[in-house]
Design an enzyme around this catalytic site. Structure first.
Site, PDB file in Angstrom:
ATOM      1  N   GLU A 120       3.109  50.005 -65.230  1.00  0.00           N
ATOM      2  CA  GLU A 120       4.272  49.761 -64.481  1.00  0.00           C
ATOM      3  C   GLU A 120       4.055  49.027 -63.200  1.00  0.00           C
ATOM      4  O   GLU A 120       4.618  49.635 -62.261  1.00  0.00           O
ATOM      5  CB  GLU A 120       5.225  51.019 -64.586  1.00  0.00           C
ATOM      6  CG  GLU A 120       5.813  51.561 -65.688  1.00  0.00           C
ATOM      7  CD  GLU A 120       6.890  52.601 -65.620  1.00  0.00           C
ATOM      8  OE1 GLU A 120       6.919  53.365 -64.420  1.00  0.00           O
ATOM      9  OE2 GLU A 120       7.498  52.954 -66.808  1.00  0.00           O
ATOM     10  N   GLU A 266       7.207  54.047 -73.684  1.00  0.00           N
ATOM     11  CA  GLU A 266       7.467  55.138 -73.411  1.00  0.00           C
ATOM     12  C   GLU A 266       9.063  55.475 -73.648  1.00  0.00           C
ATOM     13  O   GLU A 266       9.945  54.676 -72.987  1.00  0.00           O
ATOM     14  CB  GLU A 266       7.193  55.916 -71.970  1.00  0.00           C
ATOM     15  CG  GLU A 266       5.973  55.534 -71.612  1.00  0.00           C
ATOM     16  CD  GLU A 266       5.358  55.855 -70.201  1.00  0.00           C
ATOM     17  OE1 GLU A 266       6.334  56.676 -69.525  1.00  0.00           O
ATOM     18  OE2 GLU A 266       4.501  55.531 -69.499  1.00  0.00           O
TER      19      GLU A 266
END
Length: 516
Positions: A120, A266
């Site tokens: 990220e 995720e």
């Protein structure tokens, strides 16, 4: 003949996993824990439950060794702090591939399918720190894989948070990439398209519910009806996850990269530390998700194929940052000791089946540290408990958590026992100037569990495998959508530390109320 058939079934039960897992399902394995399980035990948990895909946040020697020789597909992560050196020096990428990929393939079969470069890195909270170095680092890793003659078998991508795309109208079909990332995302997508790699995105329906007052609770799950659905030009979205995925699909189409496959890197639900973080809700979202995966009907904008999905996560991690919330240490479908928290049918058939827990887990002695109500210095209790909680994990005590509202005896015992257990049951760790004592009878009560810590083994890690103590982001990014049906889930940035002063104030406040 009957004996032969009996032998055959015994053979099948003995040598084949007890669970048939939905195709495309994987799990994240994080290790931000004070007492991590032996990697061999964890790998057996994966095998016993039929889990064929695992995603790691960094390369660690003992874990890669334990996975070698199995048929488990591995996605090996590279932490953000390595991006700068990887982007500047190709030799660093060569060294990383040699140490963490080819070394294991030369020794024994190692089923690495992806390298995840960064985690990220484009979060708004990072203020552009990694914007210009992520793609160069990714290219260098792929070049090094190709040079090692494994580039055809191992894909390279970067797990991104859902905040890289937005929808100005709140409708998934109007999804676009964030304006400040337009050029960067175009470069990322071009790289993925050219190398037949997937776009990896992390999505958290729980955070939509947690962060947005008024967010329809049912919309975070998969059994929503039309009353809380998103209407997108006649298309009904009944879950924020599907709407989120299609917002990305739309953004890829606008950028002329419609054919890039998507992996949900995720997705999960915590089980403690918040009123919404319960095993009931976790079981509910996973059951709905698994049924969606098995149906394989896709989403409205990308029909007939649902993305591969990696559950977050395998185990609880008691050293993770609690900056995102007190729930952050409770994302595991298994507890810290590898024991399942709730029944879960990984086949997606909706059966109430138990998961197979860790075997041969070695625990410390059956001793607990509890509050001593006969101590003379009771006025010191709030400060002692707050001090303990600043040094260990007291997230089960916060309002709505599993040990909240159980009275002073139980709550003080939770804090003192956790400190004692994390100190490996050292005698001096259960004192607190006489306010604590050791007992040999389990003081757990109802939903509130006072654990005994497991024994751990010394692990070895090569220098290139080091990583910050965070397997998921931990500082909330800003949201660009204001609708309760927003279709992206901001997720926190990496930081291994919580805020001691804040936790101290919380627990002093709790105990001050009890003593009034």
């Amino acid at each position: 003949m009957l004996q032969a058939q009996g032998f055959l079934w015994a053979y099948i039960l003995l040598f084949f996993p007890t669970s048939i897992v939905a195709q495309g399902l994987g799990v994240n394995w994080g290790v931000i824990a004070s007492h991590p399980l032996d990697p061999k035990i964890v790998v057996n948990i994966l095998k016993d439950n039929g889990i064929k895909k695992v995603k790691l946040f960094h390369a660690e020697h003992d874990i890669l060794t334990a996975l070698s020789g199995t048929d488990i597909e591995v996605m090996v992560g590279i932490p953000n702090h390595s991006l700068e050196s990887l982007s500047e020096k190709y030799s660093v990428a060569q060294a990383w591939v040699k140490a963490n990929i080819t070394a294991y393939q030369l020794q024994v079969s190692f089923c690495c399918r992806y390298v995840a470069v960064g985690n990220e890195p484009f979060l708004a909270a990072y203020n552009g720190t990694y914007n210009n170095i992520t793609l160069p680092a990714t290219k260098n890793i792929l070049k090094a894989l190709n040079e090692a003659c494994v580039g055809k078998d191992i894909k390279v991508s970067t797990p991104l948070n859902g905040d890289v795309y937005i929808t100005p109208t709140y409708k998934p079909s109007d999804g676009i990439f964030r304006h400040d990332l337009a050029d960067i995302m175009n470069g990322i997508c071009e790289f993925l398209h050219k190398n037949n790699a997937a776009f990896i995105v992390n999505i958290y329906p729980f955070l939509n519910l947690y962060q947005n007052p008024g967010f329809p609770e049912t919309y975070a799950f998969f059994d929503n009806d039309d009353s809380n659905s998103m209407d997108d030009h006649g298309v009904k979205y009944r879950s924020v996850l599907d709407a989120n995925i299609d917002t990305l699909v739309a953004a890829l189409k606008v950028s002329n990269f419609s054919d890039i496959p998507i992996i949900v890197g995720e997705v999960g639900w915590p089980t403690d530390g918040n009123i919404y973080a319960t095993t009931k809700n976790a079981k509910k979202i996973y059951n709905g998700l698994l049924k969606r995966i098995v149906k394989n009907e896709g989403t409205p904008l990308r029909a007939k194929q649902y993305p591969d999905v990696y559950m977050f996560s395998l185990l609880d991690e008691d050293l993770k940052s609690i900056d995102p919330g007190m729930f952050e240490r409770h994302w595991g479908i298994f507890s810290f000791d590898g024991q399942p928290k709730f029944p879960m049918d990984l086949s997606g058939k909706g059966q109430n089946k138990p998961l197979v827990g860790g075997k041969n887990v070695t625990y410390m002695e059956k001793k607990w540290c509890v509050y001593n109500k006969d101590a003379s210095n009771q006025k010191d209790l709030p400060v002692k408990v707050a001090w303990a909680c600043n040094n260990i994990d007291c997230t089960t005590l916060v309002p709505g958590a599993s040990c909240s509202g159980m009275g002073i005896d139980m709550n003080a015992s939770v804090a003192f026992n956790m400190y004692y257990q994390m100190a490996n049951q050292t005698k001096g760790a259960c004192d607190f100037e006489g306010l604590a004592k050791i007992v040999k009878r389990d003081p757990s009560n109802g939903t509130c569990r006072l654990p005994i810590m497991i024994k751990t083994i010394q692990t070895t890690s090569n220098s290139s495998a080091s990583a910050p103590k965070s397997s998921r982001s931990s500082t909330f990014s800003s949201s660009t959508s204001h609708s309760p049906f927003e279709t992206h889930s901001p997720s926190p940035s990496s930081s291994p530390f919580h805020s001691p002063l804040l936790i101290f104030q919380i627990f002093v406040g709790i105990f001050t109320i009890w003593f009034v």
